[in-house]
Design a protein around this motif. Structure first.
Motif, PDB file in Angstrom:
ATOM      1  N   GLU A 135      -2.453  10.878 -11.645  1.00  0.00           N
ATOM      2  CA  GLU A 135      -1.398   9.879 -11.732  1.00  0.00           C
ATOM      3  C   GLU A 135      -2.008   8.489 -11.691  1.00  0.00           C
ATOM      4  N   LEU A 136      -1.516   7.635 -12.552  1.00  0.00           N
ATOM      5  CA  LEU A 136      -1.940   6.245 -12.573  1.00  0.00           C
ATOM      6  C   LEU A 136      -1.276   5.510 -11.418  1.00  0.00           C
ATOM      7  N   MET A 137      -2.063   4.766 -10.645  1.00  0.00           N
ATOM      8  CA  MET A 137      -1.529   4.048  -9.489  1.00  0.00           C
ATOM      9  C   MET A 137      -0.936   2.710  -9.929  1.00  0.00           C
ATOM     10  N   LEU A 138       0.327   2.530  -9.611  1.00  0.00           N
ATOM     11  CA  LEU A 138       1.100   1.357 -10.035  1.00  0.00           C
ATOM     12  C   LEU A 138       1.284   0.368  -8.892  1.00  0.00           C
ATOM     13  N   PRO A 139       1.619  -0.879  -9.206  1.00  0.00           N
ATOM     14  CA  PRO A 139       1.874  -1.856  -8.139  1.00  0.00           C
ATOM     15  C   PRO A 139       2.968  -1.395  -7.160  1.00  0.00           C
ATOM     16  N   SER A 140       3.921  -0.619  -7.627  1.00  0.00           N
ATOM     17  CA  SER A 140       4.988  -0.134  -6.738  1.00  0.00           C
ATOM     18  C   SER A 140       4.478   0.844  -5.688  1.00  0.00           C
ATOM     19  N   HIS A 141       3.261   1.354  -5.846  1.00  0.00           N
ATOM     20  CA  HIS A 141       2.659   2.283  -4.884  1.00  0.00           C
ATOM     21  C   HIS A 141       1.802   1.570  -3.839  1.00  0.00           C
ATOM     22  N   SER A 142       1.725   0.238  -3.922  1.00  0.00           N
ATOM     23  CA  SER A 142       0.782  -0.493  -3.063  1.00  0.00           C
ATOM     24  C   SER A 142       1.413  -0.941  -1.745  1.00  0.00           C
ATOM     25  N   ASN A 143       0.527  -1.232  -0.796  1.00  0.00           N
ATOM     26  CA  ASN A 143       0.948  -1.762   0.497  1.00  0.00           C
ATOM     27  C   ASN A 143       0.823  -3.290   0.475  1.00  0.00           C
ATOM     28  N   PHE A 144       0.977  -3.919   1.624  1.00  0.00           N
ATOM     29  CA  PHE A 144       0.929  -5.379   1.691  1.00  0.00           C
ATOM     30  C   PHE A 144      -0.466  -5.942   1.454  1.00  0.00           C
ATOM     31  N   ASN A 145      -1.474  -5.080   1.517  1.00  0.00           N
ATOM     32  CA  ASN A 145      -2.852  -5.512   1.307  1.00  0.00           C
ATOM     33  C   ASN A 145      -3.292  -5.337  -0.150  1.00  0.00           C
ATOM     34  N   GLY A 146      -2.382  -4.845  -0.993  1.00  0.00           N
ATOM     35  CA  GLY A 146      -2.705  -4.661  -2.397  1.00  0.00           C
ATOM     36  C   GLY A 146      -3.435  -3.371  -2.712  1.00  0.00           C
ATOM     37  N   LYS A 147      -3.563  -2.497  -1.728  1.00  0.00           N
ATOM     38  CA  LYS A 147      -4.172  -1.180  -1.942  1.00  0.00           C
ATOM     39  C   LYS A 147      -3.043  -0.157  -2.032  1.00  0.00           C
ATOM     40  N   ILE A 148      -3.362   1.038  -2.522  1.00  0.00           N
ATOM     41  CA  ILE A 148      -2.341   2.081  -2.618  1.00  0.00           C
ATOM     42  C   ILE A 148      -1.991   2.547  -1.216  1.00  0.00           C
ATOM     43  N   HIS A 149      -0.699   2.621  -0.942  1.00  0.00           N
ATOM     44  CA  HIS A 149      -0.176   2.970   0.378  1.00  0.00           C
ATOM     45  C   HIS A 149      -0.548   4.409   0.742  1.00  0.00           C
ATOM     46  N   GLY A 150      -1.095   4.581   1.941  1.00  0.00           N
ATOM     47  CA  GLY A 150      -1.484   5.909   2.406  1.00  0.00           C
ATOM     48  C   GLY A 150      -0.322   6.882   2.436  1.00  0.00           C
ATOM     49  N   GLY A 151       0.869   6.389   2.745  1.00  0.00           N
ATOM     50  CA  GLY A 151       2.048   7.256   2.770  1.00  0.00           C
ATOM     51  C   GLY A 151       2.375   7.819   1.404  1.00  0.00           C
ATOM     52  N   TYR A 152       2.118   7.032   0.370  1.00  0.00           N
ATOM     53  CA  TYR A 152       2.351   7.522  -0.991  1.00  0.00           C
ATOM     54  C   TYR A 152       1.366   8.647  -1.312  1.00  0.00           C
ATOM     55  N   ILE A 153       0.110   8.459  -0.923  1.00  0.00           N
ATOM     56  CA  ILE A 153      -0.905   9.498  -1.144  1.00  0.00           C
ATOM     57  C   ILE A 153      -0.544  10.759  -0.359  1.00  0.00           C
ATOM     58  N   LEU A 154      -0.067  10.598   0.881  1.00  0.00           N
ATOM     59  CA  LEU A 154       0.354  11.760   1.676  1.00  0.00           C
ATOM     60  C   LEU A 154       1.468  12.536   0.980  1.00  0.00           C
ATOM     61  N   SER A 155       2.402  11.827   0.379  1.00  0.00           N
ATOM     62  CA  SER A 155       3.482  12.478  -0.350  1.00  0.00           C
ATOM     63  C   SER A 155       2.941  13.297  -1.521  1.00  0.00           C
ATOM     64  N   LEU A 156       1.996  12.722  -2.267  1.00  0.00           N
ATOM     65  CA  LEU A 156       1.384  13.457  -3.373  1.00  0.00           C
ATOM     66  C   LEU A 156       0.600  14.669  -2.874  1.00  0.00           C
ATOM     67  N   LEU A 157      -0.105  14.503  -1.742  1.00  0.00           N
ATOM     68  CA  LEU A 157      -0.859  15.611  -1.153  1.00  0.00           C
ATOM     69  C   LEU A 157       0.067  16.761  -0.792  1.00  0.00           C
ATOM     70  N   ASP A 158       1.214  16.443  -0.196  1.00  0.00           N
ATOM     71  CA  ASP A 158       2.171  17.484   0.184  1.00  0.00           C
ATOM     72  C   ASP A 158       2.721  18.203  -1.055  1.00  0.00           C
ATOM     73  N   GLN A 159       2.965  17.450  -2.106  1.00  0.00           N
ATOM     74  CA  GLN A 159       3.482  18.059  -3.338  1.00  0.00           C
ATOM     75  C   GLN A 159       2.475  19.018  -3.964  1.00  0.00           C
ATOM     76  N   ILE A 160       1.210  18.621  -4.034  1.00  0.00           N
ATOM     77  CA  ILE A 160       0.222  19.493  -4.660  1.00  0.00           C
ATOM     78  C   ILE A 160      -0.093  20.694  -3.763  1.00  0.00           C
ATOM     79  N   ALA A 161      -0.043  20.501  -2.446  1.00  0.00           N
ATOM     80  CA  ALA A 161      -0.238  21.630  -1.535  1.00  0.00           C
ATOM     81  C   ALA A 161       0.878  22.659  -1.734  1.00  0.00           C
ATOM     82  N   PHE A 162       2.118  22.169  -1.860  1.00  0.00           N
ATOM     83  CA  PHE A 162       3.257  23.057  -2.125  1.00  0.00           C
ATOM     84  C   PHE A 162       3.053  23.819  -3.432  1.00  0.00           C
TER      85      PHE A 162
END
Length: 183
Positions: free
Chosen positions: A17-44
């Protein structure tokens, strides 16, 4: 009829998945919570593919964010079944981020999700065993057993230990804790 054993490769799942600005945190990096959500989906997806059943997340053993993921990078997650019990599976997930302009790839995360297969009544159901064909697959299975045993020992120790404050005040002395007990 469900197979008694399945090969690791038969249940592997890869998503990108391409990481978009809507996936970022206040520091301009991709939000860890978003990655956790993707991790849970692929684990499922991986656990369900292996078990051919609905699966739920029982626990997340390790999620170490090793390197930040930038906006515009292509994140690829690779999941495989590392271990199976009666109804549970340990899904190992590797997360890599690729700078699509330079082609540089960095390892950002390795995670281990324990998933449990369920039937329509919410009861745990047996899952197929795992056919191990490579040294790497054997290593992953063995490491999962080791992590499972370490977790059992840790849980047992915490349940058997008396954590009353007077017995543990000395442990807190070298840490950032200020003790102000009410009289």
């Amino acid at each position: 009829m469900q197979k008694d054993f399945k090969r690791v490769k038969d249940s592997q799942v890869v998503i990108s998945e391409l990481m978009l600005p809507s996936h970022s945190n206040f520091n301009g990096k991709i939000h860890g919570g978003y990655i956790l959500s993707l991790l849970d989906q692929i684990a499922f997806a991986c656990a369900s593919k292996h078990s051919r059943a609905y699966c739920v997340t029982a626990s997340v053993d390790t999620v170490d964010f090793l390197r930040p993921i930038e906006i515009g990078e292509l994140v690829t997650m690779k999941a495989s079944v590392n271990y199976v019990g009666r109804s549970s599976m340990v899904i190992g997930i590797r997360v890599e981020a690729e700078n699509i302009q330079t082609g540089d790839i960095k390892h950002c995360n390795s995670s281990y999700f324990t998933m449990v297969a369920k039937n329509d009544k919410g009861e745990s159901v047996a899952v197929p065993g795992l056919i191990l064909k490579t040294d790497n697959q054997i290593r992953r299975f063995a490491k999962s057993i080791k992590r499972k045993n370490m977790k059992s020992n840790r849980v047992k120790e915490f349940h058997e230990t008396d954590f009353s404050s007077e017995k543990y005040l000395h442990i807190l002395e070298d840490h950032k804790a200020k003790i102000e007990l009410d009289s």
